[in-house]
Design a protein around this motif. Structure first.
Motif, PDB file in Angstrom:
ATOM      1  N   TRP A   1      16.906  18.242 -16.640  1.00 57.65           N
ATOM      2  CA  TRP A   1      15.617  18.023 -15.985  1.00 57.65           C
ATOM      3  C   TRP A   1      15.833  17.418 -14.595  1.00 57.65           C
ATOM      4  CZ3 TRP A   1      16.419  16.723 -21.103  1.00 57.65           C
ATOM      5  CH2 TRP A   1      15.633  17.413 -22.052  1.00 57.65           C
ATOM      6  N   HIS A   2      14.947  17.767 -13.687  1.00 55.46           N
ATOM      7  CA  HIS A   2      14.940  17.211 -12.333  1.00 55.46           C
ATOM      8  C   HIS A   2      13.581  16.548 -12.140  1.00 55.46           C
ATOM      9  CE1 HIS A   2      14.604  18.016  -7.716  1.00 55.46           C
ATOM     10  NE2 HIS A   2      14.951  16.764  -7.976  1.00 55.46           N
ATOM     11  N   ASP A   3      13.548  15.215 -12.213  1.00 55.37           N
ATOM     12  CA  ASP A   3      12.286  14.474 -12.170  1.00 55.37           C
ATOM     13  C   ASP A   3      12.081  13.793 -10.817  1.00 55.37           C
ATOM     14  OD1 ASP A   3      11.833  15.200 -14.760  1.00 55.37           O
ATOM     15  OD2 ASP A   3      12.441  13.273 -15.629  1.00 55.37           O
ATOM     16  N   GLU A   4      10.833  13.764 -10.371  1.00 57.13           N
ATOM     17  CA  GLU A   4      10.440  13.026  -9.172  1.00 57.13           C
ATOM     18  C   GLU A   4       9.273  12.109  -9.529  1.00 57.13           C
ATOM     19  OE1 GLU A   4      11.049  15.497  -5.212  1.00 57.13           O
ATOM     20  OE2 GLU A   4       9.906  16.674  -6.683  1.00 57.13           O
ATOM     21  N   SER A   5       9.271  10.922  -8.963  1.00 56.49           N
ATOM     22  CA  SER A   5       8.206   9.967  -9.265  1.00 56.49           C
ATOM     23  C   SER A   5       7.779   9.227  -8.012  1.00 56.49           C
ATOM     24  CB  SER A   5       8.675   8.957 -10.326  1.00 56.49           C
ATOM     25  OG  SER A   5       8.952   9.604 -11.557  1.00 56.49           O
ATOM     26  N   TRP A   6       6.480   8.867  -7.992  1.00 54.20           N
ATOM     27  CA  TRP A   6       5.910   8.063  -6.918  1.00 54.20           C
ATOM     28  C   TRP A   6       5.190   6.886  -7.566  1.00 54.20           C
ATOM     29  CZ3 TRP A   6       6.295  13.291  -6.896  1.00 54.20           C
ATOM     30  CH2 TRP A   6       6.820  13.903  -5.758  1.00 54.20           C
ATOM     31  N   LEU A   7       5.745   5.684  -7.432  1.00 55.80           N
ATOM     32  CA  LEU A   7       5.180   4.497  -8.060  1.00 55.80           C
ATOM     33  C   LEU A   7       4.513   3.609  -7.015  1.00 55.80           C
ATOM     34  CD1 LEU A   7       8.031   3.432 -10.518  1.00 55.80           C
ATOM     35  CD2 LEU A   7       6.072   4.920 -10.963  1.00 55.80           C
ATOM     36  N   SER A   8       3.286   3.228  -7.283  1.00 56.71           N
ATOM     37  CA  SER A   8       2.577   2.302  -6.409  1.00 56.71           C
ATOM     38  C   SER A   8       3.343   0.981  -6.356  1.00 56.71           C
ATOM     39  CB  SER A   8       1.161   2.068  -6.940  1.00 56.71           C
ATOM     40  OG  SER A   8       0.510   1.037  -6.209  1.00 56.71           O
ATOM     41  N   VAL A   9       3.560   0.470  -5.168  1.00 56.80           N
ATOM     42  CA  VAL A   9       4.393  -0.732  -5.003  1.00 56.80           C
ATOM     43  C   VAL A   9       3.812  -1.920  -5.752  1.00 56.80           C
ATOM     44  CG1 VAL A   9       5.221  -2.427  -3.330  1.00 56.80           C
ATOM     45  CG2 VAL A   9       5.440   0.012  -2.844  1.00 56.80           C
ATOM     46  N   ASP A  10       2.490  -2.145  -5.615  1.00 54.62           N
ATOM     47  CA  ASP A  10       1.890  -3.299  -6.285  1.00 54.62           C
ATOM     48  C   ASP A  10       1.038  -2.919  -7.482  1.00 54.62           C
ATOM     49  OD1 ASP A  10      -0.280  -2.175  -5.072  1.00 54.62           O
ATOM     50  OD2 ASP A  10      -0.958  -3.982  -4.045  1.00 54.62           O
TER      51      ASP A  10
ATOM     52  N   VAL B   1       7.614   5.838   0.746  1.00 55.73           N
ATOM     53  CA  VAL B   1       6.720   6.799   1.384  1.00 55.73           C
ATOM     54  C   VAL B   1       5.299   6.258   1.381  1.00 55.73           C
ATOM     55  CG1 VAL B   1       8.163   8.791   0.798  1.00 55.73           C
ATOM     56  CG2 VAL B   1       6.380   8.031  -0.803  1.00 55.73           C
ATOM     57  N   ASN B   2       4.417   6.944   2.067  1.00 59.79           N
ATOM     58  CA  ASN B   2       3.036   6.476   2.218  1.00 59.79           C
ATOM     59  C   ASN B   2       2.058   7.087   1.225  1.00 59.79           C
ATOM     60  OD1 ASN B   2       3.665   4.796   4.474  1.00 59.79           O
ATOM     61  ND2 ASN B   2       3.620   6.610   5.809  1.00 59.79           N
ATOM     62  N   ARG B   3       2.422   8.184   0.591  1.00 56.59           N
ATOM     63  CA  ARG B   3       1.480   8.848  -0.313  1.00 56.59           C
ATOM     64  C   ARG B   3       2.234   9.637  -1.375  1.00 56.59           C
ATOM     65  NH1 ARG B   3       1.862  11.889   4.270  1.00 56.59           N
ATOM     66  NH2 ARG B   3       2.317  14.124   3.975  1.00 56.59           N
ATOM     67  N   ILE B   4       1.547   9.953  -2.461  1.00 56.96           N
ATOM     68  CA  ILE B   4       2.108  10.772  -3.524  1.00 56.96           C
ATOM     69  C   ILE B   4       2.346  12.180  -3.008  1.00 56.96           C
ATOM     70  CG2 ILE B   4       1.614  11.840  -5.756  1.00 56.96           C
ATOM     71  CD1 ILE B   4       0.120   9.351  -6.565  1.00 56.96           C
ATOM     72  N   GLY B   5       3.497  12.729  -3.315  1.00 57.83           N
ATOM     73  CA  GLY B   5       3.859  14.061  -2.854  1.00 57.83           C
ATOM     74  C   GLY B   5       4.743  14.055  -1.622  1.00 57.83           C
ATOM     75  N   GLN B   6       4.761  12.943  -0.896  1.00 53.11           N
ATOM     76  CA  GLN B   6       5.615  12.821   0.288  1.00 53.11           C
ATOM     77  C   GLN B   6       7.019  12.459  -0.143  1.00 53.11           C
ATOM     78  OE1 GLN B   6       4.398   9.751   3.027  1.00 53.11           O
ATOM     79  NE2 GLN B   6       5.730  10.491   4.674  1.00 53.11           N
ATOM     80  N   ARG B   7       8.032  13.020   0.552  1.00 45.20           N
ATOM     81  CA  ARG B   7       9.428  12.739   0.246  1.00 45.20           C
ATOM     82  C   ARG B   7      10.104  12.099   1.460  1.00 45.20           C
ATOM     83  NH1 ARG B   7       8.008  17.488  -2.112  1.00 45.20           N
ATOM     84  NH2 ARG B   7       8.384  17.658  -4.364  1.00 45.20           N
ATOM     85  N   PRO B   8      11.001  11.155   1.226  1.00 45.69           N
ATOM     86  CA  PRO B   8      11.674  10.488   2.352  1.00 45.69           C
ATOM     87  C   PRO B   8      12.659  11.418   3.067  1.00 45.69           C
ATOM     88  CG  PRO B   8      12.596   9.761   0.255  1.00 45.69           C
ATOM     89  CD  PRO B   8      11.433  10.631  -0.075  1.00 45.69           C
TER      90      PRO B   8
ATOM     91  N   ASP C   1       0.811  -1.217   0.000  1.00 48.67           N
ATOM     92  CA  ASP C   1       0.000   0.000   0.000  1.00 48.67           C
ATOM     93  C   ASP C   1       0.848   1.272   0.000  1.00 48.67           C
ATOM     94  OD1 ASP C   1       0.971  -0.410   2.554  1.00 48.67           O
ATOM     95  OD2 ASP C   1      -0.789   0.461   3.539  1.00 48.67           O
ATOM     96  N   GLN C   2       2.168   1.134  -0.151  1.00 44.62           N
ATOM     97  CA  GLN C   2       3.057   2.288  -0.129  1.00 44.62           C
ATOM     98  C   GLN C   2       3.526   2.644  -1.547  1.00 44.62           C
ATOM     99  OE1 GLN C   2       5.910   0.744   2.895  1.00 44.62           O
ATOM    100  NE2 GLN C   2       5.360   2.582   4.075  1.00 44.62           N
ATOM    101  N   TYR C   3       4.388   3.671  -1.601  1.00 47.26           N
ATOM    102  CA  TYR C   3       4.932   4.146  -2.861  1.00 47.26           C
ATOM    103  C   TYR C   3       6.459   4.142  -2.799  1.00 47.26           C
ATOM    104  CZ  TYR C   3       0.292   5.866  -4.169  1.00 47.26           C
ATOM    105  OH  TYR C   3      -1.035   5.956  -4.487  1.00 47.26           O
ATOM    106  N   VAL C   4       7.071   3.859  -3.951  1.00 45.99           N
ATOM    107  CA  VAL C   4       8.518   3.979  -4.090  1.00 45.99           C
ATOM    108  C   VAL C   4       8.812   5.340  -4.719  1.00 45.99           C
ATOM    109  CG1 VAL C   4      10.589   3.092  -5.173  1.00 45.99           C
ATOM    110  CG2 VAL C   4       8.885   1.498  -4.306  1.00 45.99           C
ATOM    111  N   TYR C   5       9.588   6.144  -4.009  1.00 49.14           N
ATOM    112  CA  TYR C   5       9.930   7.497  -4.463  1.00 49.14           C
ATOM    113  C   TYR C   5      11.303   7.496  -5.117  1.00 49.14           C
ATOM    114  CZ  TYR C   5      11.716  12.292  -4.163  1.00 49.14           C
ATOM    115  OH  TYR C   5      12.283  13.509  -4.440  1.00 49.14           O
TER     116      TYR C   5
END
Length: 328
Positions: free
Chosen positions: A132-141, A321-328, A110-114
């Motif tokens: 470019w400076h890219d950030e991504s949040w991918l759903s683990v499953d 991280v737990n949600r999109i937009g959150q950073r470790p 239920d988490q995201y890989v940042y």
């Protein structure tokens, strides 16, 4: 600044040598090393050894090997010169990957890989470099929407549909099913095709010529696609990929490479492909990927590749991280 840092900065703007000049530099280096070995080790000054290091930097690419400087085992910690093959670089990178993978926590479904990534594009014919400076949040499953950036453009990916197969997958949970044994992974990357020990040779053939189909080239390309972000691999998978590539007899060491963050490293590539994996010269950390690319343009009714460039992609940060937009 230490000596190694000075070596790197000194050679940063040096244009590539011709084959003749590189061969001559290599002969001078080998002669200097031979003469130095005849001397008493305690009598060799740090300045002399440093001159050898400079020569090694100039001759960094030679027949699939690279000269690198590493600390001596003696108490003096005097630098010494080593010749490193592409296979050795990949094995060292695998060891480094295994030791560093423990720092990333195993994510829940239920988490995201940042990921935080830097990309540079430099035109082959010269011109301004784009960054470019890219950030991504991918759903683990893949069960939740994901947000990823590519060259500054934001993409919102819908949850993965059942029975949809993407290769290589982006989802961490799917990548966990991939083998971490190098031999098994080699089969996966080759899609079960029989590998060859290199292209067939005939009298008079160019030694760099490739056959019409080279399964090893396919394996190398698949491994590079696996490394290409923003996916993050479970512990052991990246190391297995490096060790699988080390089994390919035609992998080679490139000249000094510079990643998107300005870090100098060793490149490993395969003849005929546009990808080069870049590793830190000292730690063998995986720094990123260099590839040749172009833009498609419709000309006289045909799509043609124009505006060729070199692109460097460097991973700066990875976290859970737990949600999109959150950073470790």
């Amino acid at each position: 600044m230490d000596d190694l840092g000075f070596v790197r900065e000194t050679g940063a703007d040096t244009p590539p040598l011709s084959a003749t000049a590189r061969s001559a530099a290599r002969r001078r280096l080998q002669k200097a090393i031979l003469e130095e070995s005849r001397l008493d080790a305690s009598a060799v000054s740090r300045r002399v050894v440093f001159r050898f290091a400079m020569a090694a930097t100039v001759a960094v690419s030679a027949a699939g090997t690279a000269y690198v400087v590493s600390p001596d085992d003696r108490k003096t910690h005097t630098p010494r010169i080593e010749t490193v093959s592409a296979a050795k670089v990949l094995h060292n990178a695998a060891d480094r990957s295994r030791s560093g993978s423990a720092s990333l926590p195993v994510p829940r479904n239920d988490q995201y890989v940042y990921t935080e990534t830097f990309i540079t594009q430099t035109p082959l014919k010269g011109g301004k470099t784009k960054t470019w400076h890219d950030e991504s949040w991918l759903s683990v499953d893949g069960s939740r929407p994901s947000r990823r950036e590519e060259h500054g453009k934001v993409h919102y990916d819908a949850p993965l549909k059942k029975n949809v197969v993407v290769s290589p997958p982006n989802e961490y949970s799917q990548l966990k099913k991939w083998p971490t044994d190098p031999d098994e992974l080699l089969k996966w990357l080759g899609h079960g095709q029989n590998r060859i020990a290199g292209p067939p040779r005939h009298e008079g053939d160019d030694t760099t010529a490739l056959p019409r189909f080279d399964p090893d080239m396919s394996v190398y390309t698949e491994a590079c696609l696996l490394m290409k972000g923003p996916r993050v691999m479970p512990p052991g998978l990246q190391a297995a990929a490096f060790e699988a590539l080390a089994k390919l007899p035609r992998v080679r060491v490139d000249r000094d490479e510079v990643d998107a963050l300005g870090r100098h490293g060793i490149g490993v590539s395969y003849p005929g492909t546009s990808f080069s994996l870049v590793f830190d010269r000292t730690t063998y950390d995986y720094l990123g990927m260099r590839q040749k690319g172009s833009h498609a343009e419709l000309i006289d009714g045909d799509w043609r590749q124009v505006d060729w460039y070199w692109e460097m992609t460097s991973r700066e940060k990875v976290g859970v991280v737990n949600r999109i937009g959150q950073r470790p």
